[in-house]
Write a protein that holds these residues in place. Structure first.
Motif, PDB file in Angstrom:
ATOM      1  N   MET A  43       1.697  25.907  13.289  1.00  0.00           N
ATOM      2  CA  MET A  43       0.436  25.290  12.880  1.00  0.00           C
ATOM      3  C   MET A  43      -0.651  25.556  13.918  1.00  0.00           C
ATOM      4  N   THR A  96       1.619  17.715   7.779  1.00  0.00           N
ATOM      5  CA  THR A  96       2.758  18.539   7.421  1.00  0.00           C
ATOM      6  C   THR A  96       3.947  18.059   8.250  1.00  0.00           C
ATOM      7  N   GLY A 116       2.737  23.772   4.382  1.00  0.00           N
ATOM      8  CA  GLY A 116       1.769  24.008   5.461  1.00  0.00           C
ATOM      9  C   GLY A 116       1.207  25.419   5.410  1.00  0.00           C
ATOM     10  N   SER A 148       6.185  22.828   7.383  1.00  0.00           N
ATOM     11  CA  SER A 148       4.976  23.635   7.577  1.00  0.00           C
ATOM     12  C   SER A 148       5.195  25.067   7.089  1.00  0.00           C
TER      13      SER A 148
END
Lengths: 558, 558
Positions: A369, A61, A309, A305
């Motif tokens: 993340m 990502t 993501g 993201s």
């Protein structure tokens, strides 16, 4: 300097059966499209899916995209090449197939760049194996069948002004965003407002990317919401009996496409929803297949993201046979300087303060993340204009947050441009058992799901709903469909719904404009800000530079 | 009784490279699409085209079509099989590829029937090698580029209300015949009326079928008339610079597709303009290629001899490397009885008076073809309900006019259903030098060309022009384009422009409604009566019966 298409056309592809043999497939498992592309046939797919072992899944990502370029596909492909060709581990890459429309608009295909490309790039960016065209045909056949149903008698009393299905073409055509159809003679159908979206934005694309086999595909098509009757009842495709014909149109497109990188790593390129208006990942069937066929699978999620993501973690991964084992966040020095400055004017000059300021964008992406509970690494695509001081500062900023950072140059050097980085990624994927922490719970109410994504991922302070959005949500509740996952449509350029707010904004309001049921895909699309499902062409479209010579060699794609 | 799709699916296809080897092609000459379809690549096409020898060209045409069916494609394929497999002569079949839209409407594909089919029939009737989809993409990309050109500045002052290009989809969608686009926000382009035609009706299809190579394709695209400026000047595609991009989209589609019949005769299936609204023959490149590769080439022209037959003789054959050596007119007892009775109710009963009356339709078709100076034979597709008396009467009626007639049953028996007929056709094609007598001269004025076709071919007593048609023709004269060949768009069901007048009407008026320049194709389309370029779907569309199982096997196509 050579263009991407020149590098790609000079690359010598191996026969696709040779590529297939790397992952234990033989020529009889393939349906060739030319010498360098193939679909896997159903017996091969079913056999592979029955094998017990699954490889490691690595999700790529990135930061919020900028005009400076972040090179996520280049990273995914280069990393795959490095793991495959340099570390000699059995690797596959799973990517989305490009939408054709944008290729004729702004320059830039979706097949990587430099030495890190999937080939044949011009085929993949144009007609490829026909999947996008099959989708367009399916979308428009379904729409025609529905309008014809109304014209020919309309037993269920479908309201022509409440048809939710759009028509589609794989062309950037702003003129088709809002249209009136059925005009002229009474033999030309029932006049009503309608709309075309770009093919990849249609629910059928999402369904193709989520279906596990043809039976599942057909069932999901049957579940699609066509619209409402004059008696306010929902009408589904299966109520009209069109799911068999539409599934027949899409059955071939459901088989993943095998191609290769310039360095001959096998790549499944299949399905291509955008991540701003849809779920933004290649097909579930391709990623699962890659997991069965190889030991390391590289896949990417569209845009930053916050878009692809988040959707991969909270939605797509629930359809895969396993969750990601590691996540790579891609950044560039130039793009982070852009995040601070908002202009491409001074990107060639060293600018440590801007980089430090722009890092806040990367920081949020990488921490988001990390919060999913999946091991994270930051990989920096090297550009010739990056200074050593900039690259060191950026790596230090990342490492200060307890996350590893490496600089790679797959674009110029191919797989040799980042062997140590590839080792680090492989080690990260082998860390061990991962317990993915979703942003929301499956049984959260729709507004609660939206609020959790808005606050945890976008860092909004509050969410506001338009009157339309409130009505839409009431309708979802009434239908008992309000507990489905949410796919939030939002600009890719900002964590907010305002594309001009770069960096890592806080204390902002997310404006929800509407919510629509994608019952076949099994999610609710929540629209925010001004997101279009049909792009337009620019004043100087890339089409002006595209050409073909008398041997069929195409030029002008980048 | 087995359906066509069942027979086709039970047939065992040979590898396409084995089929190719029958005509001296090797695997390296092919770009495979699966195991049973291929495109020839450019080096192979160019090499074949350079060979000096040309085979005999046999054109298959027919009586005016009726709901009783005449079986022209079945005849073409069966005859090809008989010449190839029974007479052991090197043979190729050149056919149009089907439009997908009608497949979902009325039952009936376009790949022959019974034992005389090209396979894989479900692929050929649906996505095939993607040619139709490439055309759709090219049509809609061109239209989007034009509307975007206006939206983004419009330097040439193109009038949005005088854009002649239509958009296209390969779907029967009556609702798109007349539309208004560019509605809503000012960012959605310029609002104006527009129209979608079915893909096969677009000038780009005609261009694909006439172009001799990519350079010619690109030049023809550049010559297409986009519309008129506010200053009343014609604007061509090359004025806007879009021909390279559109040619790039179509370059792959220009390569002919090789498939096989159930009996393994090689068939080039390529290009598919309708014969009522367009010129109605497969691509010139495919027919020329077949002439270079084999000794006998069977090709067909769409609908009756008044439509595809006339257009083939007066227009298409001028683009081929040779004129037809023989012509086959297809008829059935049932269809001729329908020509007399206008109903399918009593077709199973012997009815010699109706047959004698209906023969007038065949008589005109066969004499029209004979008047072109090409040897003619009538072949009668046998049906189980035909009586011996009917078959004898019909053959005698034909022979009384000095034309040979034979009964065949390729549908039930495959190539063995007409070996003597195949011999007769071969002998006819070897009669010797043919001097084709065109209906009109190249430098006849447009009204003179129309009058000659109307009188000699349709047997009209006069031609009337609407005000619009007069204006259109004045414009053509003004542009110096009035000497191009004419492609008359007319109902396929009648020699007249009224589809209800069966048989062989005389003393009628042909009503010309308009004339439009297809400058890239190099002809003028003349519209008569009520001809639609976008079909609709029926109340019970075939789509309701089409399905696919979990192995990808499609059912419900006929």
């Amino acid at each position: 300097m050579k263009t991407d298409i020149q590098i790609a056309q000079e690359a010598v592809a191996l026969p696709i059966s040779t590529i297939a043999s790397q992952v234990g497939l033989s020529a009889t498992d393939l349906e060739p499209y030319g010498v360098d592309k193939a679909k896997l046939n159903w017996p091969a797919i079913k056999k592979a899916m029955a094998s017990p072992d699954l490889g490691k899944l690595i999700l790529v990502t990135s930061i919020s995209p900028t005009p400076a370029g972040e090179g996520k596909s280049t990273m995914t492909i280069g990393l795959g090449d490095a793991i495959n060709q340099r570390l000699h581990l059995k690797t596959m890459i799973a990517l989305r197939e490009p939408s054709m429309g944008p290729v004729f608009g702004l320059k830039g295909g979706a097949t990587g760049g430099g030495q890190a490309q999937v080939i044949p790039m011009e085929d993949i960016n144009l007609h490829f194996t026909g999947d996008m065209h099959a989708l367009t045909a399916a979308i428009d056949t379904l729409a025609a069948l529905v309008d014809n149903y109304i014209y020919q008698g309309n037993e269920v009393g479908l309201d022509p002004d409440r048809i939710l299905l759009k028509r589609g073409i794989d062309v950037n055509d702003r003129s088709l965003r809002q249209v009136t159809i059925g005009q002229g003679s009474k033999f030309n159908g029932i006049e009503h407002k309608s709309s075309f979206a770009i093919t990849v934005a249609n629910e059928l694309m999402a369904i193709l990317c989520l279906a596990t086999d043809i039976a599942d595909l057909k069932q999901r098509i049957g579940l699609m919401l066509v619209g409402y009757s004059r008696a306010e009842q929902p009408v589904y495709v299966k109520d009209l009996g069109f799911e068999g014909a539409i599934a027949a149109l899409l059955a071939n497109a459901l088989k993943p496409n095998l191609v290769q990188t310039i360095e001959h790593t096998p790549a499944l390129v299949h399905g291509g929803p955008f991540a701003n208006i849809a779920h933004g990942a290649n097909s579930v069937i391709a990623t699962n297949l890659a997991l069965h066929l190889s030991d390391y699978v590289l896949t990417e999620a569209g845009f930053g993201s916050d878009l692809g993501g988040q959707k991969f973690m909270d939605f797509v991964s629930n359809h895969l046979e396993k969750k990601p084992d590691a996540s790579v966040v891609v950044a560039t020095v130039r793009a982070l300087k852009y995040q601070a400055e908002g202009t491409t004017d001074r990107l060639n000059e060293e600018n440590l303060p801007a980089l430090r300021e722009g890092f806040k964008n990367l920081e949020r992406h990488m921490l988001n993340m990390k919060n999913y509970g999946v091991p994270v690494i930051v990989l920096i695509n090297h550009f010739a204009t990056d200074t050593q001081a900039e690259l060191e500062l950026l790596q230090n900023l990342v490492r200060d947050q307890g996350i590893d950072a490496r600089v790679v140059d797959y674009h110029e050097q191919g797989s040799s441009g980042g062997v140590e980085a590839a080792k680090a990624v492989v080690n990260l994927a082998n860390t061990g058992h991962v317990e993915l922490q979703s942003t929301y719970q499956a049984d959260d109410a729709v507004k609660s799901k939206i609020a959790k994504v808005a606050k945890k991922i976008y860092h909004a302070s509050q969410v506001e709903y338009s009157e339309q959005a409130e009505q839409d949500i009431d309708e979802l509740v009434k239908m008992g469909k309000d507990k489905l996952p949410v796919i939030i449509a939002k600009t890719q350029y900002s964590f907010t719904d305002n594309q001009k707010l770069l960096g890592a904004p806080t204390d902002f309001t997310l404006h929800v404009k509407g919510a629509s049921l994608k019952n076949g895909a099994g999610f609710i699309v929540v629209t925010t800000g001004h997101v279009l499902d049909m792009p337009g062409l620019p004043k100087q479209p890339a089409a002006l530079d595209i050409d073909v010579d008398n041997d069929g060699k195409i030029s002008g794609l980048f």
